[in-house]
Scaffold this active site. Sequence first.
Site, short mmCIF file in Angstrom:
data_model
loop_
_atom_site.label_atom_id
_atom_site.label_comp_id
_atom_site.label_asym_id
_atom_site.label_seq_id
_atom_site.Cartn_x
_atom_site.Cartn_y
_atom_site.Cartn_z
N TYR A 194 36.00 72.34 12.76
CA TYR A 194 36.32 71.49 11.61
C TYR A 194 35.25 70.41 11.41
O TYR A 194 34.78 70.17 10.30
CB TYR A 194 37.69 70.86 11.84
CG TYR A 194 38.17 69.92 10.77
CD1 TYR A 194 38.66 70.40 9.56
CD2 TYR A 194 38.18 68.54 10.98
CE1 TYR A 194 39.12 69.54 8.59
CE2 TYR A 194 38.64 67.67 10.01
CZ TYR A 194 39.11 68.17 8.81
OH TYR A 194 39.57 67.31 7.84
N LYS A 235 32.75 69.77 8.25
CA LYS A 235 32.81 68.52 7.48
C LYS A 235 31.48 67.79 7.48
O LYS A 235 31.11 67.14 6.50
CB LYS A 235 33.92 67.63 8.04
CG LYS A 235 35.33 68.14 7.76
CD LYS A 235 35.58 68.30 6.27
CE LYS A 235 37.05 68.55 5.95
NZ LYS A 235 37.28 68.71 4.49
#
Length: 303
Positions: free
Chosen positions: A171, A175
């Site tokens: 993740y 990002k």
Amino acid sequence: MMGALEGKVAIITGAGRGLGREHALLFASEGAKVVVNDLGGAVDGSGDDRSAAQQVVDEIRHKGGEAIANADDVADWEGGQHLVNAAVEAFGDLHVLVNNAGILRDRVLVNMTEEEWDAVIHVHLKGHFVPTRWAAAYWREQSKAGNKVNAAVVNTSSTSGLLGNPGQSNYGTAKAGLAAFTVIAAQELARYGVRVNAIAPAARTRMTESTPGLSDIVRAPSDPGVFDTWDPANVSPLVAYLASESCPLTGKVFFVQGGKVQFFQPWTLAAEINKDDRWTVAELAAEVPGIVGGGSPPGALPS
């Protein structure tokens, strides 16, 4: 009074719940016509509840706004094109794209599976790229046709990537990549009248509530008189501003939580060492720690 987004057409992905839902409701209240995109999946991307997007649309229409639901997969090439086409066919134009859709598959690196890595990278990175690519193609054609374009893209990054967070290598990597994508897309699309910015929000969502150690922190205050700094609705005004014609900014990333908005300074070159010859390993071992604050043991942050 005219709303900040009066007459604008906006696509908001992942808008069935959480941050996306709040964005959609605020955009509509500010006068935008909204395409509410959501597959209706769970936090990990599983499932398919298409009613989530329609419920937001119904809420907007009940308040007198204009909106349509869309369930295209934003990480699918044809789905992204269809999403952009749906906005233009329904409302005649497109002015704003808010990329918000995402999933979580948290696990420490040594236990993470290939599928857990691939799924998160796919949804976040490709799920931002594909809608942006098709929206950019639309705006480029408008610009080439002599039409004045004043459009905006707002991406969703995270402190998990920009600052790091154990257990979220997939993740966080995605990002951090989205912050870089924002800067590069802003440079490329300026010629067509398109601004591209990003937010790194901190709010109470299904994702933060499922993140170990965060569920208690993000809980709403028991006293209704206390400002709820984790309310996802706090994030949406910044997104609306970045989407508005009055915003001159592009290529920027902002942290936002509660009443705080903070500019993220991009990667920048700082202290250096230099010599007019090739370094030896021994020389670098002696000199490099000095340009990062005296050096740190492996795995530790500089003091």
